[in-house]
Design a protein around this motif. Structure first.
Motif, short mmCIF file in Angstrom:
data_model
loop_
_atom_site.label_atom_id
_atom_site.label_comp_id
_atom_site.label_asym_id
_atom_site.label_seq_id
_atom_site.Cartn_x
_atom_site.Cartn_y
_atom_site.Cartn_z
N ARG A 1 4.94 38.47 1.81
CA ARG A 1 4.04 37.98 3.24
C ARG A 1 2.56 38.22 2.54
O ARG A 1 2.53 39.46 1.94
CB ARG A 1 5.34 38.94 3.66
CG ARG A 1 6.23 38.11 4.60
CD ARG A 1 6.81 38.46 5.90
NE ARG A 1 8.05 37.82 6.39
CZ ARG A 1 8.16 37.75 7.74
NH1 ARG A 1 7.86 37.76 9.10
NH2 ARG A 1 9.19 37.11 8.27
N LYS B 1 -6.93 27.94 2.08
CA LYS B 1 -6.19 27.79 3.16
C LYS B 1 -4.73 28.64 2.28
O LYS B 1 -3.60 29.06 3.68
CB LYS B 1 -5.89 26.20 2.99
CG LYS B 1 -6.42 25.16 3.48
CD LYS B 1 -6.06 23.91 4.17
CE LYS B 1 -7.25 22.82 4.74
NZ LYS B 1 -7.49 23.85 6.09
N ASN C 1 -1.68 27.59 15.06
CA ASN C 1 -1.14 27.74 13.47
C ASN C 1 -0.56 29.09 13.24
O ASN C 1 0.07 28.60 11.96
CB ASN C 1 -2.35 27.26 13.68
CG ASN C 1 -2.55 25.14 13.15
OD1 ASN C 1 -1.83 25.02 14.05
ND2 ASN C 1 -3.92 25.62 13.23
N LYS D 1 3.05 29.00 14.19
CA LYS D 1 4.13 27.85 12.85
C LYS D 1 4.18 28.70 11.54
O LYS D 1 5.34 28.16 10.66
CB LYS D 1 3.10 26.90 12.80
CG LYS D 1 3.14 26.02 13.94
CD LYS D 1 2.49 24.59 13.44
CE LYS D 1 2.20 23.50 15.09
NZ LYS D 1 1.24 22.92 14.91
N GLU D 2 2.89 29.73 11.47
CA GLU D 2 3.27 30.37 9.46
C GLU D 2 3.38 31.37 9.69
O GLU D 2 3.48 32.27 8.84
CB GLU D 2 1.66 29.80 8.80
CG GLU D 2 0.77 28.97 8.49
CD GLU D 2 2.05 28.10 7.55
OE1 GLU D 2 2.53 28.82 6.58
OE2 GLU D 2 1.35 27.15 7.82
N LYS D 3 4.36 32.16 10.94
CA LYS D 3 4.59 33.32 11.40
C LYS D 3 5.63 33.85 10.42
O LYS D 3 5.54 34.77 9.98
CB LYS D 3 5.57 33.13 12.48
CG LYS D 3 6.98 32.62 13.33
CD LYS D 3 7.22 33.23 14.73
CE LYS D 3 8.29 32.35 14.24
NZ LYS D 3 8.84 33.04 16.37
N ALA E 1 5.08 33.64 7.05
CA ALA E 1 4.56 34.08 6.15
C ALA E 1 3.44 35.35 6.04
O ALA E 1 3.57 35.93 5.24
CB ALA E 1 3.90 32.23 5.56
#
Length: 347
Positions: free
Chosen positions: A184, A277, A300, A303-305, A307
């Motif tokens: 993470r 990115k 956005n 959506k990436e939480k 990680a």
């Protein structure tokens, strides 16, 4: 209530030792103070990333939460059975000082036995802590086992590693009750209106532990046409990070790779900025990405939480933390958002 929690007093004493050590108060536990002084030196010699400054930062952070009030408040939220004891294996990471201590404390104070497989990078400090705890609580000798060998005879597993080792952990430990943590990263979202104090605090989030922790900010999001000179001025007080040879070697290597590959970078002679990115920037480098609107970026990031460990910002970003506290988690600020004590209380 504190006297009803077995072994709690030993951890409170450990917190007091850390605090007195950081305050350089040798009037209490002089022998242990001397042993901790030697341990900090040996830990730094064993692992060059464990500088005295970073180890002291870790000890101060733990001293603040290893108090009777903090521990009792944290533990009393859970319905921990009075009589239960499973053998819980902990596979510890070693990227920053005492990164496995939270799991260790959680297992012991929830009544279980701990079998801790130490990282070769962070075994010196953990051996000291266990020696101190056993000195102050004889019963802990029966509850704590440290090993650097293959694990065996356990009932549950808490393992921390990379995405690659995570797949290995899933394969070998999937049949046991488990918490398996993978890579993470942490990010910050800037508005462009941050003051010098905000950026100074953000510098702490970036540079503490040389950026090696999952709570270290490895990427920033900035509005289009952001003034990076302002950012560099705000973090300039951290310039001495380049005096550390391991950090400097990584910075030089990554700079050379980028230049030879004709990659555009910004550079202030101690931190590279690269538009990317991705989330996981290499040591000595910070990724950045521009955004159009806060609302779109917030969507956005959600959506990436899976990680992301921490998001820091003064803007309206979901679950954002203020600058300057990412490296100072509370006891209930669980890694990967997985409630360790809830898991342990249901074994």
């Amino acid at each position: 209530m504190a006297d009803q929690i077995p072994h709690l007093e030993a951890f409170v004493k450990l917190g007091n030792l850390f605090q007195n050590f950081c305050d350089n108060d040798t009037s209490k536990e002089e022998n242990w103070h001397h042993r901790l002084t030697e341990t900090v030196i040996v830990a730094g010699n064993h692992n060059g990333w464990f500088t005295k400054e970073n180890v002291l930062f870790a000890l101060k952070s733990w001293a603040k939460v290893l108090t009777s009030d903090s521990l009792t408040t944290w533990l009393n939220i859970y319905n921990i059975p009075a009589e239960h004891s499973k053998r819980v294996a902990i596979i510890m990471a070693g990227n920053i000082p005492l990164v496995g201590l939270h799991d260790f404390i959680s297992v012991v104070l929830s009544g279980h036995q701990v079998i801790a497989k130490l990282s070769s990078n962070d075994k010196v400090l953990m051996h000291f802590i266990v020696a101190y705890l056993k000195e102050n609580d004889d019963l802990l000798s029966q509850k704590i086992t440290l090993t650097e060998d293959k694990l065996g005879d356990f009932d549950a597993v808490i393992a921390t590693g990379s995405n690659n080792t995570g797949r290995y952990f899933d394969y070998y430990f999937g049949k046991y009750p488990n918490i398996i943590r993978k890579n993470r990263n942490s990010v910050a979202v800037l508005s462009g209106t941050e003051g010098a104090d905000d950026l100074q605090k953000l510098g702490t989030d970036i540079f503490t532990y040389f950026g090696l922790g999952c709570r270290s900010v490895s990427k920033i999001y900035v509005p289009k046409d952001y003034n990076f000179d302002h950012f560099y001025q705000g973090i300039y007080s951290f310039k001495t990070v380049i005096d550390h040879h391991k950090y400097a070697n990584n910075y030089d290597y990554n700079k050379a790779v980028y230049l030879m590959s004709d990659v555009q970078i910004l550079d202030n002679n101690f931190l590279l900025l690269k538009e990317d990115k991705g989330f996981a920037s290499p040591i000595g480098c910070l990724f950045y990405e521009t955004y159009e609107t806060v609302e779109e970026l917030n969507s956005n990031l959600q959506k990436e939480k899976e990680a992301l460990q921490c998001v820091l910002s003064n803007l309206e970003i979901t679950n954002a933390l203020p600058f300057g506290i990412s490296q100072k988690p509370s006891l209930d600020d669980y890694a990967d958002g997985v409630d360790t004590l809830k898991f342990l209380s249901t074994l």
